[in-house]
Scaffold this motif. Structure first.
Motif, PDB file in Angstrom:
ATOM      1  N   THR A 102       0.822  -1.216   0.000  1.00 58.68           N
ATOM      2  CA  THR A 102       0.000   0.000   0.000  1.00 58.68           C
ATOM      3  C   THR A 102       0.852   1.260   0.000  1.00 58.68           C
ATOM      4  N   PHE A 103       0.373   2.253  -0.748  1.00 53.60           N
ATOM      5  CA  PHE A 103       1.018   3.563  -0.831  1.00 53.60           C
ATOM      6  C   PHE A 103      -0.088   4.621  -0.850  1.00 53.60           C
ATOM      7  N   GLY A 104       0.235   5.808  -0.402  1.00 59.10           N
ATOM      8  CA  GLY A 104      -0.726   6.902  -0.467  1.00 59.10           C
ATOM      9  C   GLY A 104      -0.022   8.233  -0.322  1.00 59.10           C
ATOM     10  N   GLY A 105      -0.696   9.295  -0.757  1.00 57.90           N
ATOM     11  CA  GLY A 105      -0.052  10.590  -0.657  1.00 57.90           C
ATOM     12  C   GLY A 105      -0.990  11.756  -0.893  1.00 57.90           C
ATOM     13  N   ILE A 106      -0.518  12.925  -0.475  1.00 57.34           N
ATOM     14  CA  ILE A 106      -1.200  14.199  -0.710  1.00 57.34           C
ATOM     15  C   ILE A 106      -0.185  15.151  -1.323  1.00 57.34           C
ATOM     16  N   ASP A 107      -0.536  15.731  -2.457  1.00 56.69           N
ATOM     17  CA  ASP A 107       0.320  16.699  -3.134  1.00 56.69           C
ATOM     18  C   ASP A 107      -0.359  18.064  -3.092  1.00 56.69           C
ATOM     19  N   TYR A 108       0.425  19.092  -2.832  1.00 59.57           N
ATOM     20  CA  TYR A 108      -0.115  20.456  -2.778  1.00 59.57           C
ATOM     21  C   TYR A 108       0.818  21.388  -3.529  1.00 59.57           C
ATOM     22  N   ARG A 109       0.252  22.131  -4.483  1.00 59.34           N
ATOM     23  CA  ARG A 109       1.038  23.116  -5.235  1.00 59.34           C
ATOM     24  C   ARG A 109       0.761  24.496  -4.670  1.00 59.34           C
ATOM     25  N   LEU A 110       1.790  25.062  -4.019  1.00 61.79           N
ATOM     26  CA  LEU A 110       1.655  26.373  -3.408  1.00 61.79           C
ATOM     27  C   LEU A 110       1.480  27.455  -4.466  1.00 61.79           C
ATOM     28  N   ASN A 111       2.307  27.390  -5.484  1.00 57.81           N
ATOM     29  CA  ASN A 111       2.212  28.306  -6.622  1.00 57.81           C
ATOM     30  C   ASN A 111       2.893  27.629  -7.806  1.00 57.81           C
ATOM     31  N   GLU A 112       3.156  28.378  -8.855  1.00 58.75           N
ATOM     32  CA  GLU A 112       3.731  27.764 -10.049  1.00 58.75           C
ATOM     33  C   GLU A 112       5.174  27.325  -9.851  1.00 58.75           C
ATOM     34  N   HIS A 113       5.785  27.714  -8.725  1.00 59.21           N
ATOM     35  CA  HIS A 113       7.188  27.391  -8.495  1.00 59.21           C
ATOM     36  C   HIS A 113       7.416  26.342  -7.401  1.00 59.21           C
ATOM     37  N   ILE A 114       6.539  26.242  -6.436  1.00 55.25           N
ATOM     38  CA  ILE A 114       6.794  25.415  -5.254  1.00 55.25           C
ATOM     39  C   ILE A 114       5.632  24.455  -5.023  1.00 55.25           C
ATOM     40  N   SER A 115       5.963  23.194  -4.780  1.00 58.56           N
ATOM     41  CA  SER A 115       4.943  22.192  -4.446  1.00 58.56           C
ATOM     42  C   SER A 115       5.462  21.293  -3.341  1.00 58.56           C
ATOM     43  N   PHE A 116       4.538  20.700  -2.595  1.00 57.87           N
ATOM     44  CA  PHE A 116       4.865  19.838  -1.467  1.00 57.87           C
ATOM     45  C   PHE A 116       4.146  18.503  -1.619  1.00 57.87           C
ATOM     46  N   SER A 117       4.732  17.448  -1.043  1.00 60.24           N
ATOM     47  CA  SER A 117       4.107  16.124  -1.050  1.00 60.24           C
ATOM     48  C   SER A 117       4.346  15.456   0.299  1.00 60.24           C
ATOM     49  N   ALA A 118       3.323  14.758   0.777  1.00 57.15           N
ATOM     50  CA  ALA A 118       3.435  13.918   1.971  1.00 57.15           C
ATOM     51  C   ALA A 118       2.944  12.535   1.587  1.00 57.15           C
ATOM     52  N   ASN A 119       3.810  11.538   1.691  1.00 55.44           N
ATOM     53  CA  ASN A 119       3.490  10.192   1.232  1.00 55.44           C
ATOM     54  C   ASN A 119       3.662   9.184   2.360  1.00 55.44           C
ATOM     55  N   VAL A 120       2.949   8.077   2.245  1.00 52.01           N
ATOM     56  CA  VAL A 120       3.065   6.979   3.199  1.00 52.01           C
ATOM     57  C   VAL A 120       3.281   5.688   2.426  1.00 52.01           C
ATOM     58  N   VAL A 121       4.261   4.899   2.857  1.00 55.09           N
ATOM     59  CA  VAL A 121       4.523   3.580   2.302  1.00 55.09           C
ATOM     60  C   VAL A 121       4.066   2.537   3.315  1.00 55.09           C
ATOM     61  N   ASN A 122       3.327   1.524   2.843  1.00 61.39           N
ATOM     62  CA  ASN A 122       2.874   0.411   3.686  1.00 61.39           C
ATOM     63  C   ASN A 122       2.054   0.923   4.868  1.00 61.39           C
ATOM     64  N   PHE A 123       0.986   1.682   4.576  1.00 64.36           N
ATOM     65  CA  PHE A 123       0.190   2.246   5.662  1.00 64.36           C
ATOM     66  C   PHE A 123      -0.641   1.184   6.390  1.00 64.36           C
ATOM     67  N   LEU A 124      -0.745  -0.039   5.839  1.00 60.09           N
ATOM     68  CA  LEU A 124      -1.357  -1.142   6.584  1.00 60.09           C
ATOM     69  C   LEU A 124      -0.351  -1.845   7.486  1.00 60.09           C
ATOM     70  N   ASN A 125       0.922  -1.432   7.364  1.00 58.52           N
ATOM     71  CA  ASN A 125       2.007  -1.955   8.209  1.00 58.52           C
ATOM     72  C   ASN A 125       2.094  -3.478   8.138  1.00 58.52           C
ATOM     73  N   GLN A 126       1.980  -4.028   6.918  1.00 54.26           N
ATOM     74  CA  GLN A 126       2.138  -5.459   6.742  1.00 54.26           C
ATOM     75  C   GLN A 126       3.613  -5.809   6.648  1.00 54.26           C
ATOM     76  N   LYS A 127       3.974  -7.000   7.157  1.00 52.94           N
ATOM     77  CA  LYS A 127       5.376  -7.418   7.152  1.00 52.94           C
ATOM     78  C   LYS A 127       5.789  -7.959   5.787  1.00 52.94           C
ATOM     79  N   GLY A 128       4.854  -8.588   5.076  1.00 48.73           N
ATOM     80  CA  GLY A 128       5.192  -9.115   3.757  1.00 48.73           C
ATOM     81  C   GLY A 128       6.295 -10.143   3.795  1.00 48.73           C
ATOM     82  N   ALA A 129       6.306 -10.970   4.860  1.00 42.83           N
ATOM     83  CA  ALA A 129       7.365 -11.971   4.989  1.00 42.83           C
ATOM     84  C   ALA A 129       7.289 -12.977   3.850  1.00 42.83           C
ATOM     85  N   SER A 130       8.441 -13.317   3.305  1.00 45.42           N
ATOM     86  CA  SER A 130       8.499 -14.306   2.228  1.00 45.42           C
ATOM     87  C   SER A 130       9.846 -14.996   2.292  1.00 45.42           C
TER      88      SER A 130
END
Length: 721
Positions: free
Chosen positions: A655-683
Motif C-alpha cells: 500500500t502507498f498513499g499521498g497528498i500533493d499540494y502546489r503552493l504556486n507555479e514554483h513550489i509544491s509539497f508532497s506527503a506520502n506513506v509507504v505500507n500504511f497497513l504496516n504489513q510485514k510481507g514476509a516471504s
C-alpha cells in the motif's frame, strides 16, 4: 468516426506506478508478466539505450534514479521492449533533459522518518545562439529502516550528469554530448527470523521487530578467498558493495523535409561493480554437542542462522550504438533501426559460509572452531565478450476507421566468446567447486568458448472496432534468447539450448466518456528456464541438501481486466485484476544422496513458487484546486514456498498513499506513506521442505526470510524556476 477513437498505442503501458516499489526504494518494481521475478528486475533505458548492456554485474539502479535530470519517464510495452533490446519484460524508458533558450532550475528534496534524505538538482540554460547546457546532481543518503551498525547508509548514491547541446537549421537538427558519473554503495540486508505457523501465516519472534531490527553482526566483516589466487581476505560488507560508473555519449536527431526523422544514440560505459548477497541457507536448532560455539569457545545451545555470502566483483566495458529512422506515410508509420551493442566483462565470484545467533543484533558463531568455512564452493569466474548486431523494423498501420495493426521484426546476430573454469565433459572434473577452489589450484584449467547465433523476435498487435465503443484487441510475441556470459561461470558447461518465449493475448475493449475497459485472455510459455535448485532429503535421520542446475519450462494461462474510470471531474480510478495459473513444465530430475540410492523427482504441472495466482492493482486519485489525493494498492494472493506446493504464504497487500499540494507555479509539497497497513510481507523458502509432502511437519516452524518496506512516512518539496 475518427481513426484515433480505435487506436491504442502498443508502445507504452500506462497507470502502472512502476516507481512505487514496496521491496526497495532504490529501483523500479517488477511488473508481473506471469513468470518468476528476475535478479535484475525491470530493465531501464536511458535515451534509447539500456543503462547497462546486461543487468549482471552492472545493476542499472546503481547509476540511474530518474528525477529532475529526465524530461520524460515511461514504461515500454512488452513488444516494444523485445524489439528494441531482445529482452522479455517491461522496460522503464527515460529521456535526458536537454537545455533550451530559457534558464531553468529544478530542485527536489525528500526526507523520511527513518532519516533518509534525497537531493535532486537540475540546471539548464542557453550558452550562445544554438548552444545550450544542462547539468544535474542526485544524492541519496538512506540508512534503512533496520539500522546496520557497520553501514551508516544502506544506500549511498551519487550521480552527476551533464549535457551540451547544439541545434541548427531552425531546430531540425540536434546533437548532444552527454557525460555521467555515478557512485553507489549498497549494503542492505532485508532479512529476519519469524515463525511459520503452518497455515500460511507467520508469527513474530519475541524480541525481534521484523523490518526494524538488524539481523546482521555489528562489525559486518566477511572473510573469503580470492578465486584468482586463493588469498584469504577479510573486508567490510560496506566496502564490498561499492560500484562506480563513468560514461560518455552522443545523442542526435535530424528531421528531414519528407517528415522522416533520423535518431542516433552512442555511449561508452566503464564500470567497476561490487555486489554481495548474504543469503539465508537455513535456520536450525542445535545442542551443545553439535560443534557450534560462541567466539570465546563456549558451546552453543539454541537457534542458528546459517548464511551463505557471495561476493561478486566485475569490470565491465559497454560500447552501445543505435540508429533509428521513422517516417509517416499516410496512415502508415514505419520505423527502421540498427543496434551495435558490445560488452566485455571480467567477473569474479567468491563464496563463504558462516553462522550467527537468531536475535536482534546477532553474534557470530564458530562451527568446528571456524568463523568462516566452505570457501569458494560456489565460486565463479569468467572473462569474455558479447556482441549484438541487430536490425529491426516496425510499423503502425491504420487500415481503416475500424482496424489498426502494429507489427515488428528483429533479427539479432549474437556473438559470445571467452574463458572460464568449466568442465568440458563428464570426464573432466578438474574444475569441480571443492572447498578452497581458485584458479591457481592444481588441476584447475580455463575452458574457452566461442559461439554465434541468430535470434529472431517478432511482434504483432491489432485493434478492431466493432462499433464506436466496443472492439477486439490482440497481440503476439515470439522472443528467442541464448546463453549469456554469466551462464559460463560455474563448474558445469553452460546449457546452449535456446530460450524461447511465446506470448499471446486476445481480448475485448469498451470505452466511452467515463470508462475504458480492456479484458483479455493470455498465454505465455518460456522454455529452458534455468535455475539452481536445492533439494533436501532425510537420510538415516540427517537432512542432506544437494544443489543442482535444473532446466525446465514455465507456462502461464491468465485472464486480465484493466479498467480506468473517470466518472466526474478530478477523479480517476484505475483497477487491474489478473487471474493466472503459472506452472512448471518438463521439470524432472534424478538425484543420488549419500545412501547411494537414485531418487527421481517430477514437479511438472506444479505451481511456480513465489508467484501469485491472483493480483490486483487499485489506484484512485482525486484532484481539486491545488490539491491531489492518491492511493496505490496492490494485492497478491498466496504464494507457494516449496515445489510440491504443500506449503505457502498467505495473501498480502502493498500500500502507498499521498497528498500533493502546489503552493504556486514554483513550489509544491508532497506527503506520502509507504505500507500504511504496516504489513510485514514476509516471504522466503524452507530449504529442507522442497521434497516434503506432509505440511504437518512445518507447523510453528522457525525460519527466516525477506520482508517488504515497513510503515514509512515521506515528505518532499519541489522547487521549479
Amino acid at each position: 468516426m475518427k481513426t484515433d477513437s480505435i487506436y491504442v498505442s502498443n508502445k507504452e503501458e500506462n497507470n502502472r506506478n512502476v516507481m512505487l516499489n514496496a521491496s526497495d526504494a532504490s529501483k523500479p518494481r517488477e511488473v508481473n508478466i506471469g513468470l518468476p521475478s528476475t535478479i535484475g528486475g525491470t530493465e531501464i533505458f536511458e535515451d534509447g539505450l539500456p543503462v547497462s548492456y546486461y543487468f549482471w554485474p552492472h545493476m542499472a539502479y546503481t547509476s540511474w534514479r530518474g528525477g529532475n535530470s529526465y524530461g520524460k519517464t515511461g514504461l515500454m510495452s512488452l513488444s516494444e521492449s523485445a524489439l528494441l533490446s531482445g529482452n522479455v519484460g517491461y522496460t522503464v524508458s527515460s529521456e535526458t533533459k536537454l537545455g533550451n533558450d530559457t534558464t531553468e532550475t529544478h530542485f527536489g528534496y525528500t526526507l523520511n522518518h527513518f532519516g533518509a534524505q534525497k537531493f535532486d538538482l537540475n540546471v539548464s540554460g542557453k550558452i550562445a545562439k544554438g548552444w545550450c547546457f544542462c547539468i544535474g546532481a542526485f544524492q541519496n543518503f538512506d540508512p534503512g529502516s533496520n539500522k546496520l551498525d557497520y553501514a551508516k547508509y544502506q544506500d549511498r548514491t551519487q550521480i552527476y550528469k551533464g549535457a551540451l547541446t547544439h541545434r541548427w537549421n531552425g531546430g531540425r537538427g540536434e546533437i548532444s554530448l552527454l557525460l555521467k558519473h555515478a557512485g553507489n554503495v549498497t549494503a542492505t540486508d532485508s532479512y529476519g527470523p519469524f515463525i511459520y505457523a503452518g497455515d500460511g501465516s507467520v508469527k513474530l519472534i519475541d524480541g525481534f521487530d521484523l523490518g526494524h531490527d538488524s539481523y546482521m553482526p555489528s562489525d559486518g566483516l566477511i572473510t573469503y578467498q580470492d578465486v584468482l589466487n586463493g588469498d584469504t581476505i577479510t573486508r567490510s560488507l560496506y566496502d564490498m558493495g561499492y560500484t562506480h560508473n563513468n560514461e560518455i555519449g552522443l545523442l542526435g536527431k535530424y528531421r528531414f523535409d519528407n517528415g522522416g526523422t533520423l535518431r542516433f544514440m552512442l555511449k561508452y560505459n566503464r564500470v567497476h561493480s561490487n555486489i554481495h548477497t548474504n543469503s539465508l541457507s537455513g535456520l536450525s536448532q542445535v545442542t551443545a554437542d553439535q560443534n557450534y560455539t560462541t567466539l570465546d569457545g563456549t558451546p552453543y545451545d539454541g537457534y542458528v542462522q546459517s548464511r551463505y555470502t557471495l561476493y561478486y566483483t566485475g569490470k565491465v566495458n559497454d560500447l552501445l550504438a543505435t540508429a533509428e529512422y521513422d517516417r509517416r506515410m499516410g496512415n502508415h508509420t514505419l520505423r527502421f533501426g540498427l543496434n551495435q551493442w558490445y560488452n566485455s566483462t571480467d567477473m569474479r565470484t567468491m563464496s563463504s559460509n558462516w553462522a550467527h545467533t537468531v536475535e536482534a543484533n546477532p553474534s557470530y558463531l564458530l562451527h568446528e572452531g571456524q568463523q568462516f568455512w566452505g570457501f569458494n564452493t560456489g565460486a565463479e569466474y569468467y572473462a569474455g565478450q558479447e556482441n549484438k548486431l541487430a536490425a529491426y523494423f516496425s510499423g503502425d498501420w491504420r487500415l481503416s476507421d475500424k482496424l489498426a495493426l502494429s507489427y515488428g521484426l528483429r533479427l539479432e546476430y549474437y556473438h559470445i566468446d571467452g574463458k572460464s573454469p568449466m568442465n568440458a565433459s563428464a570426464d573432466d572434473t578438474g574444475n569441480n567447486r571443492v572447498e578452497g577452489f581458485s584458479l591457481n589450484k592444481e588441476g584447475v584449467h580455463l575452458t574457452r568458448f566461442n559461439y554465434n547465433w541468430l535470434n529472431p523476435i517478432a511482434t504483432f498487435n491489432f485493434h478492431y472496432a466493432i462499433n464506436r465503443h466496443f472492439g477486439l484487441t490482440g497481440d503476439y510475441l515470439f522472443n528467442r534468447q541464448r546463453a549469456r556470459l554469466e551462464n559460463f561461470g560455474g563448474q558445469d558447461y553452460a546449457n546452449l539450448e535456446p530460450v524461447d518465449v511465446n506470448l499471446g493475448r486476445l481480448g475485448v475493449y469498451y470505452k466511452n466518456d467515463w470508462i475504458n475497459i480492456v479484458s483479455a485472455l493470455s498465454y505465455i510459455r518460456k522454455t529452458n528456464y534455468k535455475s539452481r535448485s536445492q533439494f533436501t532429503a532425510n537420510i538415516n535421520g540427517i537432512d542432506e541438501t544437494q544443489t543442482a542446475a535444473i532446466n525446465y519450462d514455465i507456462a502461464t494461462m491468465g485472464w486480465t481486466t484493466d479498467v480506468v474510470l473517470t466518472p466526474f471531474k478530478g477523479f480517476q480510478l484505475h483497477y487491474l485484476l489478473t487471474l493466472q495459473k503459472p506452472q512448471c513444465k518438463n521439470f524432472d530430475t534424478s538425484l543420488t544422496f549419500s545412501d547411494g540410492v537414485a531418487r527421481n523427482f517430477s514437479f511438472s504441472d506444479s505451481k511456480v513458487t513465489g508467484v501469485s495466482e491472483m493480483l490486483m492493482e487499485i489506484d484512485p486519485s482525486y484532484t481539486i484546486d491545488r490539491w491531489n489525493f492518491w492511493l496505490s494498492l496492490r494485492y497478491f494472493s498466496k504464494q507457494y514456498i516449496n515445489k510440491p506446493n504443500t506449503l505457502f504464504f498467505n495473501s498480502r497487500w502493498e500500500t502507498f498513499g499521498g497528498i500533493d499540494y502546489r503552493l504556486n507555479e514554483h513550489i509544491s509539497f508532497s506527503a506520502n506513506v509507504v505500507n500504511f497497513l504496516n504489513q510485514k510481507g514476509a516471504s522466503g523458502s524452507i530449504t529442507s521442505a522442497d521434497l516434503v509432502t506432509d505440511p504437518e511437519l512445518y507447523k510453528n516452524y522457525w525460519m527466516s526470510g525477506s520482508f517488504i518496506r515497513p510503515f514509512t512516512t515521506e515528505f518532499s518539496v519541489k522547487i521549479d524556476f
